[in-house]
Write a protein that holds these residues in place. Structure first.
Motif, short mmCIF file in Angstrom:
data_model
loop_
_atom_site.label_atom_id
_atom_site.label_comp_id
_atom_site.label_asym_id
_atom_site.label_seq_id
_atom_site.Cartn_x
_atom_site.Cartn_y
_atom_site.Cartn_z
N MET A 1 100.75 30.62 68.65
CA MET A 1 100.88 31.31 69.93
C MET A 1 100.99 32.84 69.64
O MET A 1 100.50 33.75 70.60
N LEU A 2 101.52 33.22 68.64
CA LEU A 2 101.87 34.75 68.36
C LEU A 2 100.51 35.43 68.35
O LEU A 2 100.63 36.74 69.09
N PRO A 3 99.49 35.10 67.90
CA PRO A 3 98.35 35.73 67.72
C PRO A 3 97.74 36.20 69.38
O PRO A 3 97.09 37.08 69.69
N LEU A 4 98.26 35.13 70.13
CA LEU A 4 97.66 35.46 71.65
C LEU A 4 98.53 36.29 72.27
O LEU A 4 98.02 36.73 73.47
N TRP A 5 99.61 36.82 71.91
CA TRP A 5 100.47 37.60 72.65
C TRP A 5 99.97 39.06 72.32
O TRP A 5 100.49 40.00 72.97
N SER A 6 99.21 39.30 71.43
CA SER A 6 99.05 40.85 71.03
C SER A 6 97.26 40.90 71.65
O SER A 6 96.88 40.15 72.27
N SER A 7 97.30 42.25 71.88
CA SER A 7 95.96 42.77 72.50
C SER A 7 94.65 42.23 71.96
O SER A 7 94.65 42.26 70.66
N TYR A 8 93.65 41.82 72.52
CA TYR A 8 92.27 41.19 71.98
C TYR A 8 91.58 42.27 71.18
O TYR A 8 91.32 42.36 70.04
N LEU A 9 91.77 43.66 71.80
CA LEU A 9 90.91 44.58 70.97
C LEU A 9 91.71 45.21 69.80
O LEU A 9 91.17 45.59 68.77
N VAL A 10 92.83 45.14 69.91
CA VAL A 10 93.81 45.39 68.65
C VAL A 10 93.65 44.51 67.54
O VAL A 10 93.39 45.14 66.50
N LYS A 11 93.34 43.19 67.92
CA LYS A 11 92.90 42.15 66.73
C LYS A 11 91.80 42.41 66.38
O LYS A 11 91.48 42.34 64.82
N VAL A 12 90.70 42.68 67.11
CA VAL A 12 89.26 43.00 66.60
C VAL A 12 89.17 44.36 65.79
O VAL A 12 88.66 44.11 64.58
N TYR A 13 89.84 45.25 66.21
CA TYR A 13 89.84 46.60 65.35
C TYR A 13 90.46 46.43 64.14
O TYR A 13 90.17 47.04 62.97
N ALA A 14 91.58 45.65 64.20
CA ALA A 14 92.38 45.53 62.95
C ALA A 14 91.45 44.67 61.86
O ALA A 14 91.47 44.84 60.64
N TRP A 15 90.76 43.84 62.35
CA TRP A 15 89.74 42.98 61.43
C TRP A 15 88.83 43.79 61.12
O TRP A 15 88.22 43.88 59.76
N LYS A 16 88.31 44.85 61.94
CA LYS A 16 87.11 45.57 61.20
C LYS A 16 87.85 46.62 60.33
O LYS A 16 87.22 47.08 59.27
N LEU A 17 89.09 47.12 60.23
CA LEU A 17 89.61 47.68 59.07
C LEU A 17 89.66 46.80 57.84
O LEU A 17 89.48 47.15 56.80
#
Length: 316
Positions: free
Chosen positions: A132-148
């Motif tokens: 569940m922890l990944p669901l608590w963070s912002s969707y856009l933050v996760k996507v941009y983190a993966w872009k990096l």
């Protein structure tokens, strides 16, 4: 003395709230209707009404000269979905959604099986926290983190370089369909991020379905001479299949409609969500955008009908 007077449960209460509570207790259907009264207008008018308006827009067309909407019933907009450029968008999105769903199921099953059969106490709590922890963070933050992470200067390329496997990554990126200049602008990167983001929605339904499988069935299969492969094929997998289908409903539908991940991570080729955004926002072709939106609705309607026949909703 009467039974009502002797039994405090059956005795009538004199206060207004007490009498009202007794009345609803004796009329549960009316109480259920009152509970459903507030959300039903929202569901019926706002949600279903907006879907109907969207469906209605898809039967209009755009005047090629003025660019205005022609409010006459026509199927020309749906015929535009069959031209090669638009049909490729639909096919590309459906294939990506199917691959993401399949990969999510393959990765999620062993995780869910471990949580259902072996995790106990604090380890099970840790499992739920990790899922569940990944669901608590912002969707856009996760996507941009993966872009990096997937960029040429990212940690993934650095890891391949340290392992002296850069040649393998370059060979993969050189492939015509899945490759690109880097993972962050390729279908491979889009696929990886889709799987990561939607994975919790696959793990939890499978884990719930596996917890309902009696352990004695697996033991009985072993007692009857079944090896682990046979037990999995004939006992465990059929009983866990409703959970897999339930999880696939989430991963498949969310991938079909998402436009942010392909917009940030991926090539310039559009998915359905991007096409809807482009046609409605940039091109101003609302009928074609509505027709594109109807496509995933029809696909998911058919998929939900099949899932219901397989008993998937029992695992939701």
């Amino acid at each position: 003395m009467s039974v009502v007077a002797e039994n405090p449960i059956l005795a009538r209460r004199t206060s207004t709230f007490g009498r009202l509570s007794d009345y609803f207790w004796l009329n549960p259907k009316l109480f259920l209707l009152m509970l459903l009264a507030p959300p039903l207008p929202w569901l019926g008018i706002i949600y279903l009404g907006s879907l109907f308006a969207l469906l209605l827009q898809s039967f209009f067309s755009i005047d090629e000269f003025s660019g205005l909407i022609n409010y006459e019933f026509t199927l020309d907009t749906y015929r535009q979905l069959l031209i090669p450029a638009n049909f490729d968008i639909i096919l590309r999105t459906v294939i990506m959604a199917a691959l993401v769903t399949l990969a999510s199921a393959l990765i999620a099953f062993p995780i869910a099986y471990y949580a259902a059969r072996y995790a106990r106490g604090k380890w099970k709590a840790l499992f739920y926290l990790a899922v569940m922890l990944p669901l608590w963070s912002s969707y856009l933050v996760k996507v941009y983190a993966w872009k990096l992470i997937l960029a040429k200067e990212g940690i993934l390329n650095w890891g391949f370089a340290k392992l002296h496997l850069t040649w393998l990554l370059d060979a993969w990126l050189a492939l015509p369909v899945v490759g690109g200049n880097s993972l962050s602008i390729s279908y491979t990167g889009t696929f990886i991020v889709f799987v990561y983001v939607w994975m919790p929605f696959m793990i939890l339904p499978i884990q719930a379905a596996l917890e309902r499988v009696p352990v004695n069935l697996i033991e009985a299969s072993a007692d009857l001479g079944g090896n682990p492969g046979q037990t999995f094929r004939h006992v465990l997998f059929p009983l866990a299949l409703p959970g897999i289908i339930a999880g696939s409903i989430f991963t498949f539908s969310l991938t079909l409609g998402d436009y942010i991940i392909p917009q940030i991570i991926g090539s310039s080729r559009l998915f359905i969500g991007q096409a809807v955004y482009a046609q409605q926002g940039t091109a101003g072709n609302i009928p074609l955008a509505a027709a594109f939106t109807v496509v995933p609705i029809v696909i998911m309607g058919f998929y939900l009908w099949m899932a219901k026949k397989r008993g998937a909703f029992d695992a939701l």
